[in-house]
Design a protein around this motif. Sequence first.
Motif, PDB file in Angstrom:
ATOM      1  N   HIS A 133       0.829  -1.200   0.000  1.00 41.37           N
ATOM      2  CA  HIS A 133       0.000   0.000   0.000  1.00 41.37           C
ATOM      3  C   HIS A 133       0.869   1.257   0.000  1.00 41.37           C
ATOM      4  N   ARG A 134       0.230   2.343  -0.332  1.00 44.93           N
ATOM      5  CA  ARG A 134       0.857   3.670  -0.241  1.00 44.93           C
ATOM      6  C   ARG A 134      -0.075   4.541   0.578  1.00 44.93           C
ATOM      7  N   ARG A 135       0.423   4.937   1.759  1.00 42.72           N
ATOM      8  CA  ARG A 135      -0.354   5.770   2.675  1.00 42.72           C
ATOM      9  C   ARG A 135      -1.750   5.220   2.928  1.00 42.72           C
TER      10      ARG A 135
ATOM     11  N   GLN B  74      -3.598   3.309   1.060  1.00 36.87           N
ATOM     12  CA  GLN B  74      -4.357   2.885  -0.119  1.00 36.87           C
ATOM     13  C   GLN B  74      -3.782   1.560  -0.605  1.00 36.87           C
TER      14      GLN B  74
ATOM     15  N   LEU C 232      -2.621  -1.265  -2.957  1.00 38.99           N
ATOM     16  CA  LEU C 232      -2.208  -1.292  -4.360  1.00 38.99           C
ATOM     17  C   LEU C 232      -2.212  -2.719  -4.910  1.00 38.99           C
TER      18      LEU C 232
ATOM     19  N   PHE D 256     -10.086  -4.023  -0.863  1.00 40.23           N
ATOM     20  CA  PHE D 256     -10.040  -2.948  -1.859  1.00 40.23           C
ATOM     21  C   PHE D 256     -11.352  -2.162  -1.932  1.00 40.23           C
TER      22      PHE D 256
ATOM     23  N   TYR E  78      -6.584  -0.445 -11.701  1.00 36.85           N
ATOM     24  CA  TYR E  78      -5.366   0.096 -11.089  1.00 36.85           C
ATOM     25  C   TYR E  78      -4.209   0.100 -12.088  1.00 36.85           C
TER      26      TYR E  78
END
Length: 188
Positions: free
Chosen positions: A88-90, A92, A94, A152, A183
Amino acid sequence: MKFEGKIVKNELSRRLKEIEKEKDIKFSNTQKVLLTVEGSITAILDVLYGKVSIFTISRHLEKADKEKAQLVNIPEGDELNYREVIIHRRGQPLIYALSLIVLDKCKEEARKDILDGEIPLGKILKIHKVESRREIQHIYIEKPDATLRELFNMNEDFVTRNYIVIENEEIIIWTKESFPISYFSDKM
């Protein structure tokens, strides 16, 4: 037992074109890279989106049932490290990844980091200088199961790939990586 199967690059390109035709979609260049690269996905995402992290959903030791034993080429009943993570990024999500790791075939010094579960497997292999190769076995589109829908918060199709990590001609890791079909598209 040695592993003797591999999908070669031109077969991967052909498979992506088949999926595009079957599903009437067009993969972005980023999606194509993420699905066909034989290196670390985490490293690629770090370059594309800035630092990414992993969140461990589940990790435990278990005895391999018949299906899992076949995936990593071990006798049924042998011990596996089961590991589910979200890259994930922050916060969120992925990419979702499920890995089956044959600890008995891994370098002693890498086992602690694998069991800890907080470091991406590609980084563990690099840190401990594990000379290995990844071989992609399958790329496909799947309907999300309850876990993917919840993680998700969506119900769209997911693009999935399965690959193995081989060291000294022995499978040490089997991994499934999935992300929503929208995505990493040009629209993201």
